[in-house]
Write an enzyme that holds these catalytic residues in place. Structure first.
Site, mmCIF file in Angstrom:
data_model
loop_
_atom_site.group_PDB
_atom_site.id
_atom_site.type_symbol
_atom_site.label_atom_id
_atom_site.label_comp_id
_atom_site.label_asym_id
_atom_site.label_seq_id
_atom_site.Cartn_x
_atom_site.Cartn_y
_atom_site.Cartn_z
ATOM 1 N N LYS A 1 -4.879 3.942 -4.403
ATOM 2 C CA LYS A 1 -3.950 3.291 -5.397
ATOM 3 C C LYS A 1 -4.954 3.592 -7.179
ATOM 4 O O LYS A 1 -4.375 3.484 -8.193
ATOM 5 C CB LYS A 1 -4.096 1.272 -5.267
ATOM 6 N N LYS B 1 3.647 6.580 4.131
ATOM 7 C CA LYS B 1 4.392 4.637 5.033
ATOM 8 C C LYS B 1 4.615 4.587 3.977
ATOM 9 O O LYS B 1 4.741 4.798 2.795
ATOM 10 C CB LYS B 1 2.560 4.465 4.717
ATOM 11 N N LYS C 1 6.169 -1.729 -0.066
ATOM 12 C CA LYS C 1 6.912 -2.042 -0.699
ATOM 13 C C LYS C 1 7.088 -2.704 -2.335
ATOM 14 O O LYS C 1 7.394 -2.826 -2.795
ATOM 15 C CB LYS C 1 6.989 -3.992 -0.773
HETATM 16 P P1 ATP Z 1 1.992 -2.671 -1.522
HETATM 17 O O1 ATP Z 1 3.264 -1.514 -1.305
HETATM 18 O O2 ATP Z 1 1.728 -3.632 -2.563
HETATM 19 O O3 ATP Z 1 1.099 -2.095 -1.299
HETATM 20 P P2 ATP Z 1 2.776 -2.963 1.304
HETATM 21 O O4 ATP Z 1 3.498 -2.643 1.833
HETATM 22 O O5 ATP Z 1 1.557 -1.562 1.920
HETATM 23 O O6 ATP Z 1 2.232 -3.726 -0.013
HETATM 24 P P3 ATP Z 1 1.186 -4.872 2.422
HETATM 25 O O7 ATP Z 1 0.604 -6.883 1.113
HETATM 26 O O8 ATP Z 1 -0.058 -4.583 1.412
HETATM 27 O O9 ATP Z 1 2.870 -4.560 1.801
HETATM 28 O O10 ATP Z 1 0.680 -5.370 3.662
HETATM 29 C C1 ATP Z 1 1.048 -6.702 4.413
HETATM 30 C C2 ATP Z 1 1.391 -5.927 6.131
HETATM 31 O O11 ATP Z 1 2.382 -4.702 6.381
HETATM 32 C C3 ATP Z 1 -0.134 -4.950 6.222
HETATM 33 O O12 ATP Z 1 -0.404 -5.945 8.253
HETATM 34 C C4 ATP Z 1 0.408 -4.117 6.531
HETATM 35 O O13 ATP Z 1 -0.953 -3.472 7.455
HETATM 36 C C5 ATP Z 1 1.740 -3.425 6.787
HETATM 37 N N1 ATP Z 1 2.600 -2.687 6.325
HETATM 38 C C6 ATP Z 1 2.747 -2.809 5.221
HETATM 39 N N2 ATP Z 1 3.427 -0.952 5.013
HETATM 40 C C7 ATP Z 1 3.623 -1.214 6.450
HETATM 41 C C8 ATP Z 1 4.153 0.400 7.204
HETATM 42 N N3 ATP Z 1 4.853 0.791 6.395
HETATM 43 N N4 ATP Z 1 4.273 0.478 8.259
HETATM 44 C C9 ATP Z 1 4.050 -0.675 9.112
HETATM 45 N N5 ATP Z 1 3.590 -2.001 9.223
HETATM 46 C C10 ATP Z 1 3.105 -1.426 7.790
#
Ligand code: ATP
Ligand code: LTN
Length: 333
Positions: free
Chosen positions: A115, A197, A200
Site C-alpha cells: 500500500k 490478488k 476491491k
Molecule cells: P482493499 O482493496 O481496500 O485493500 P480488499 O479487497 O483487499 O480491500 P479487505 O476489506 O481488505 O478487502 O478484505 C476483507 C476480507 O476479504 C479479508 O478477510 C480478506 O482476506 C478477504 N479477501 C480480500 N481479497 C480477497 C481475495 N482476492 N481472495 C480471497 N479473499 C480475499
C-alpha cells in the site's frame, strides 16, 4: 460442566464495492460459523481511512456493506454485527498495544509495503499502524478464531505475537487467536493480472468481479480474463489465469479443483470462461436481490448496527478495563 462457545472475529473494510474474493475468502465462511461460535463481525471503517476515502461515500458504503452481510446470510440474532468506529475501545486498546509493537515489525508487513507503493503520496501513521488496530479488534473480543483470506494471515500472526507479548509482560490477559483460511476461495486473483490478488480498490474494473455486477457484466469480465494460449484447462503454477478460473469455479460450486479440471477437460477457453461466468452470476443473483431489498430499509439496518454496537461495547469494555488495570493506568477506584 457448561462448555464455553469459541469466539470468532472478523471484519471487512467499507473501502470499495465487495468483490467475489471478499465473499469466498471471508463473508461466506462467516455464515456457517455463526451456528457454532459466538461471532463478532465488524465493518472496519477505521481501517478504511488509512487510505483516502470520500466521507460521503464511506458512510454510504458502510450501510451497503451491512446490507451485504445480511444478504449473504449473517443473522443478527446469531452474531454481533457492528461498525468499528462505534466502539471506542478499538482505538483505546490500539494505543496500549502500540507501546509494545516495534516500528520494524510494522515496516516489514507485506500489505504496508504494497500500500505504501500504491499510495506513495500518503504513507501515513495509520497505514503503518493498521495491523495493531486489527490486533486490537481481535484481542478485545478474546477471539479464538479469525476467518480471513490468505492476504490477512500475516496480520493475524502479528496479532498473536502482540497477544503473547502482552501476556508475557503483564501476565495472562489475552487469548491467542488462530486464523481460519479455507482451501478454496481464500485467494482469488485479479482477472487481468492473475499473479496479483483481486482487490476491491483495483483501478481496473475488469480486474474484479463485484458482488453487485449483473449477469452480462460478470460474463463479459470472465470472457476478457487474461489467460495463456495453450488452450488446456489444467491447474498449474505456470498457468495462473486458468488456475484462478478453476479456483473460482470450485469455490462457487463446492467442487474440488480436480473435479473442475475433469469437468472441463477438452473444453476450449472461450466456453470455459462463459461457464465460469454463468456459474458465478447464478450464485450472485439471489444475494443481489436480497441486498437491494434490505438496503431499501435504512432504519432496519440502523437498528441492527445500534444493537450490535451495544453488545460489542459491553464485551470490549470488559477487556479494556482489564488491560488498563494490568498496565497500571489509574482507574479512580
Ligand atoms: P482493499 O482493496 O481496500 O485493500 P480488499 O479487497 O483487499 O480491500 P479487505 O476489506 O481488505 O478487502 O478484505 C476483507 C476480507 O476479504 C479479508 O478477510 C480478506 O482476506 C478477504 N479477501 C480480500 N481479497 C480477497 C481475495 N482476492 N481472495 C480471497 N479473499 C480475499
Ligand atoms: N484488515 C482486514 C479487515 C479487518 C479484520 C479485522 C479482519 C479489520 N479488522 C479483524 C479480521 C479480524 C482486511 O481484510 N483487510
Amino acid at each position: 460442566m457448561i462448555m464455553e462457545r469459541k469466539i470468532m472475529y472478523s471484519a471487512v473494510q467499507p473501502s470499495g464495492n465487495l468483490t467475489i474474493g471478499n465473499y469466498t475468502g471471508s463473508i461466506r465462511n462467516w455464515v456457517t460459523m455463526q451456528e457454532e461460535y459466538d461471532c463478532f463481525y465488524a465493518i472496519a471503517n477505521m481501517h478504511a481511512i488509512t487510505v483516502k476515502q470520500d466521507p460521503a461515500l464511506l458512510r454510504k458504503r458502510t450501510l451497503e456493506l451491512a446490507a451485504w452481510y445480511l444478504a449473504c446470510g449473517l443473522d443478527p440474532e446469531k452474531c454481533v454485527l457492528y461498525v468499528q468506529s462505534q466502539v471506542p475501545q478499538h482505538a483505546e486498546l490500539t494505543w496500549v498495544l502500540n507501546s509494545i509493537t516495534y516500528v520494524g515489525e510494522m515496516q516489514r508487513m507485506t500489505q504496508f509495503k504494497d500500500k505504501s507503493q500504491k499510495h506513495a503520496d500518503n504513507i501515513n501513521m495509520g497505514l503503518m499502524d493498521y495491523p495493531v488496530l486489527m490486533a486490537a479488534d481481535i484481542l478485545l473480543y478474546m477471539a479464538d478464531y479469525v476467518p480471513v483470506g490468505v492476504d490477512q494471515k500475516q496480520h493475524v500472526e502479528i496479532a498473536r505475537d502482540i497477544a503473547l507479548r502482552f501476556n508475557n509482560r503483564y501476565s495472562e490477559t489475552f487469548r491467542v487467536p488462530e486464523p481460519i483460511i479455507l482451501k478454496t476461495g481464500s485467494k482469488i486473483m485479479s482477472l487481468q493480472e492473475p499473479t496479483k490478488k483481486m482487490s476491491k480498490s483495483d483501478e481496473n474494473p475488469n480486474a474484479c468481479v463485484f458482488l453487485a455486477d449483473d449477469k452480462d457484466t460478470v460474463i463479459r469480465k470472465f470472457k476478457r480474463a487474461v489467460t495463456d494460449s495453450d488452450n488446456k484447462i489444467a491447474f498449474s503454477e505456470d498457468k495462473p489465469g486458468i488456475s484462478n478460473l478453476l479456483g473460482i469455479y470450485a469455490a462457487f460450486t463446492g467442487k474440488t479443483v480436480e473435479e473442475a479440471e475433469k469437468a472441463f477437460a477438452g473444453t476450449g477457453y472461450g466456453d470455459f470462461k462463459v461457464a465460469v461466468g454463468e456459474t458465478v452470476a447464478d450464485v450472485l443473483a439471489p444475494i443481489q436481490a436480497e441486498q437491494a431489498r434490505i438496503l431499501a430499509d435504512k432504519e432496519y439496518i440502523g437498528g441492527i448496527l445500534k444493537a450490535g454496537a451495544e453488545r460489542a461495547y459491553k464485551a470490549a469494555r470488559k477487556t479494556l478495563s482489564k488491560v488498563y488495570r494490568k498496565v497500571g493506568f489509574y482507574t479512580g477506584d
